[in-house]
Motif scaffolding. Structure first.
Motif, mmCIF file in Angstrom:
data_model
loop_
_atom_site.group_PDB
_atom_site.id
_atom_site.type_symbol
_atom_site.label_atom_id
_atom_site.label_comp_id
_atom_site.label_asym_id
_atom_site.label_seq_id
_atom_site.Cartn_x
_atom_site.Cartn_y
_atom_site.Cartn_z
ATOM 1 N N ALA A 18 0.698 -1.135 0.124
ATOM 2 C CA ALA A 18 -0.014 0.171 0.066
ATOM 3 C C ALA A 18 1.118 1.182 0.050
ATOM 4 O O ALA A 18 0.401 2.190 -0.405
ATOM 5 C CB ALA A 18 -1.082 0.023 1.146
ATOM 6 N N TRP A 19 2.049 1.175 0.626
ATOM 7 C CA TRP A 19 3.059 2.260 0.661
ATOM 8 C C TRP A 19 3.859 2.395 -0.550
ATOM 9 O O TRP A 19 4.135 3.070 -1.265
ATOM 10 C CB TRP A 19 3.759 2.335 1.952
ATOM 11 C CG TRP A 19 5.056 3.334 2.055
ATOM 12 C CD1 TRP A 19 6.329 2.936 1.774
ATOM 13 C CD2 TRP A 19 4.813 4.834 1.747
ATOM 14 N NE1 TRP A 19 7.117 4.116 1.744
ATOM 15 C CE2 TRP A 19 6.073 5.213 1.765
ATOM 16 C CE3 TRP A 19 3.603 5.571 1.726
ATOM 17 C CZ2 TRP A 19 6.258 6.615 1.619
ATOM 18 C CZ3 TRP A 19 3.871 6.966 1.825
ATOM 19 C CH2 TRP A 19 5.278 7.441 1.834
ATOM 20 N N THR A 20 4.464 0.939 -0.949
ATOM 21 C CA THR A 20 5.699 0.778 -2.011
ATOM 22 C C THR A 20 5.064 1.107 -3.370
ATOM 23 O O THR A 20 5.774 1.638 -4.407
ATOM 24 C CB THR A 20 6.116 -0.520 -1.799
ATOM 25 O OG1 THR A 20 5.364 -1.308 -1.947
ATOM 26 C CG2 THR A 20 7.065 -0.464 -0.529
ATOM 27 N N ASP A 21 3.842 0.827 -3.667
ATOM 28 C CA ASP A 21 3.139 1.031 -4.637
ATOM 29 C C ASP A 21 2.561 2.333 -4.995
ATOM 30 O O ASP A 21 1.826 2.607 -6.162
ATOM 31 C CB ASP A 21 2.012 -0.109 -4.932
ATOM 32 C CG ASP A 21 2.539 -1.409 -5.064
ATOM 33 O OD1 ASP A 21 3.833 -1.632 -5.232
ATOM 34 O OD2 ASP A 21 2.026 -2.265 -4.921
ATOM 35 N N ASN A 22 2.704 3.184 -3.793
ATOM 36 C CA ASN A 22 2.064 4.597 -3.891
ATOM 37 C C ASN A 22 3.095 5.473 -4.475
ATOM 38 O O ASN A 22 4.143 5.583 -3.906
ATOM 39 C CB ASN A 22 1.471 4.958 -2.581
ATOM 40 C CG ASN A 22 0.627 5.986 -2.422
ATOM 41 O OD1 ASN A 22 1.135 6.980 -3.067
ATOM 42 N ND2 ASN A 22 -0.770 6.082 -1.903
ATOM 43 N N ARG A 23 2.711 6.411 -5.293
ATOM 44 C CA ARG A 23 3.795 7.417 -5.972
ATOM 45 C C ARG A 23 4.286 8.337 -4.632
ATOM 46 O O ARG A 23 5.385 8.753 -4.939
ATOM 47 C CB ARG A 23 3.020 8.417 -6.804
ATOM 48 C CG ARG A 23 1.842 9.013 -6.197
ATOM 49 C CD ARG A 23 1.296 10.053 -7.251
ATOM 50 N NE ARG A 23 0.180 11.017 -6.970
ATOM 51 C CZ ARG A 23 0.178 11.985 -6.089
ATOM 52 N NH1 ARG A 23 1.381 12.380 -5.837
ATOM 53 N NH2 ARG A 23 -0.827 12.434 -5.721
ATOM 54 N N LEU A 24 3.630 8.341 -3.476
ATOM 55 C CA LEU A 24 4.048 9.193 -2.509
ATOM 56 C C LEU A 24 5.277 8.679 -1.877
ATOM 57 O O LEU A 24 6.145 9.328 -1.324
ATOM 58 C CB LEU A 24 3.045 9.393 -1.340
ATOM 59 C CG LEU A 24 1.820 10.332 -1.716
ATOM 60 C CD1 LEU A 24 0.633 9.875 -0.582
ATOM 61 C CD2 LEU A 24 2.157 11.545 -1.638
ATOM 62 N N SER A 25 5.606 7.212 -2.083
ATOM 63 C CA SER A 25 6.759 6.957 -1.234
ATOM 64 C C SER A 25 8.049 7.326 -2.096
ATOM 65 O O SER A 25 9.162 7.223 -1.622
ATOM 66 C CB SER A 25 6.722 5.174 -1.591
ATOM 67 O OG SER A 25 6.633 4.784 -2.832
ATOM 68 N N LYS A 26 7.920 7.848 -3.437
ATOM 69 C CA LYS A 26 8.933 8.305 -4.118
ATOM 70 C C LYS A 26 9.423 9.770 -3.954
ATOM 71 O O LYS A 26 10.404 10.604 -4.206
ATOM 72 C CB LYS A 26 8.867 8.014 -5.631
ATOM 73 C CG LYS A 26 8.445 6.377 -6.023
ATOM 74 C CD LYS A 26 9.748 5.620 -5.725
ATOM 75 C CE LYS A 26 9.341 4.371 -6.237
ATOM 76 N NZ LYS A 26 8.011 3.645 -5.570
ATOM 77 N N THR A 27 8.378 10.629 -3.184
ATOM 78 C CA THR A 27 8.721 12.035 -2.745
ATOM 79 C C THR A 27 9.500 12.448 -1.875
ATOM 80 O O THR A 27 9.644 11.378 -0.844
ATOM 81 C CB THR A 27 7.358 12.658 -2.698
ATOM 82 O OG1 THR A 27 6.823 12.136 -1.408
ATOM 83 C CG2 THR A 27 6.365 12.420 -3.544
ATOM 84 N N SER A 28 10.117 13.272 -1.650
ATOM 85 C CA SER A 28 11.016 13.761 -0.574
ATOM 86 C C SER A 28 10.264 13.836 0.772
ATOM 87 O O SER A 28 10.826 13.189 1.836
ATOM 88 C CB SER A 28 11.487 15.136 -0.759
ATOM 89 O OG SER A 28 10.550 15.960 -0.909
ATOM 90 N N ALA A 29 9.010 14.302 1.025
ATOM 91 C CA ALA A 29 8.327 14.218 2.029
ATOM 92 C C ALA A 29 7.751 12.469 2.412
ATOM 93 O O ALA A 29 7.954 12.324 3.847
ATOM 94 C CB ALA A 29 7.012 14.931 2.197
ATOM 95 N N GLY A 30 7.831 11.881 1.468
ATOM 96 C CA GLY A 30 7.510 10.607 1.969
ATOM 97 C C GLY A 30 8.527 9.743 2.414
ATOM 98 O O GLY A 30 8.366 8.781 3.426
ATOM 99 N N LEU A 31 9.869 9.988 1.687
ATOM 100 C CA LEU A 31 11.048 9.323 2.124
ATOM 101 C C LEU A 31 11.342 9.949 3.539
ATOM 102 O O LEU A 31 11.904 8.934 4.308
ATOM 103 C CB LEU A 31 12.091 9.685 1.172
ATOM 104 C CG LEU A 31 12.100 8.986 -0.229
ATOM 105 C CD1 LEU A 31 13.149 9.680 -1.040
ATOM 106 C CD2 LEU A 31 12.467 7.616 -0.059
ATOM 107 N N ASP A 32 11.281 11.004 4.076
ATOM 108 C CA ASP A 32 11.334 11.743 5.155
ATOM 109 C C ASP A 32 10.573 10.838 6.330
ATOM 110 O O ASP A 32 11.197 10.524 7.522
ATOM 111 C CB ASP A 32 11.072 13.168 5.250
ATOM 112 C CG ASP A 32 11.266 13.731 6.550
ATOM 113 O OD1 ASP A 32 12.275 13.399 7.047
ATOM 114 O OD2 ASP A 32 10.347 14.462 7.187
#
Length: 245
Positions: free
Chosen positions: A128-142
């Protein structure tokens, strides 16, 4: 205005006036006590404890983990799919814990985060996280790095050791079920003892000193009041340990 209300009720029936801790209220309270010698003014214990939690939260050892925790909760609650996935992992529980006071809310949210630590790690390791585009954003990685940071969770533990005993006192003094005055002094004494025990290791001595200094400065400055001493004295069960025969 306060004097008028006291007169309406009857000066012989009013023992204490409790207000916020602002300088204007303090000045009004002193004037009231001068005009009505049988009256005591005292500041709000809940407000005093909230200011105490604010000072503790501003310590450099706690300011960073509180800010990082806020980044995690803000990120999750801003994105519907991630929020739904989080609630699935926590069994429907929320992370943000609103409380009666602003700074109590911060520490209760930390407590909730810590309680659901494994669920949060499971969320950010799931598809649910790894397939979400947010996981590649700087905020998501933080946020991902915060959730999997051992240092972050260790800091949260320290925050909870410092705030937990004070939150217990706040819950009692801010409740409406029964008068808290007989318990206040005993509860604060107990809270300080628990905090001392929690930071007893040598490596935490400096942090302990800072926390106790904040507690004593706030408490003695605002709540060192003869009424609280009298209430404790008249309730010996609050300061004498119960002994089993």
């Amino acid at each position: 205005l306060l004097e008028k209300k006291v007169d309406e009720i009857g000066r012989d029936k009013v023992v204490q006036v409790v207000t916020d801790n602002g300088a204007n209220y303090k000045a009004a309270g002193k004037l009231l006590m001068e005009r009505i010698p049988t009256l005591f003014w005292s500041p709000c214990a809940a407000h005093c404890l909230d200011l105490m939690l604010e000072d503790i939260g501003n310590l450099k050892e706690f300011k960073k983990p509180i800010a990082r925790a806020r980044r995690v909760t803000t990120f999750i609650y801003r994105h519907g799919r991630i929020l739904a996935a989080m609630r699935e992992k926590t069994g429907g529980a929320d992370l943000v814990r609103p409380a009666a006071t602003r700074f109590a809310t911060s520490f209760l949210t930390l407590k909730s985060l810590y309680k659901h630590k494994d669920a949060l790690k499971a969320l950010f390791a799931s598809t649910a996280w790894t397939d979400n585009r947010l996981s590649k954003t700087s905020a998501g990685l933080d946020v991902y790095n915060i959730v999997f940071s051992t240092q972050f969770w260790n800091s949260v533990e320290d925050c909870l050791r410092a705030s937990g005993p004070l939150l217990i006192v706040l819950r009692v003094v801010d409740g409406d079920e029964r008068p808290a005055m007989p318990k206040v002094q005993a509860l604060m004494k107990c809270a300080k003892e628990k905090i001392n025990q929690s930071f007893a290791v040598q490596s935490k001595k400096n942090l302990l000193k800072k926390i106790i200094t904040i507690i004593e400065r706030r408490w003695e400055k605002q709540m060192d009041h003869p009424l609280y001493g009298a209430a404790m004295y008249l309730n010996p069960g609050k300061f004498h340990p119960h002994k089993k025969r």
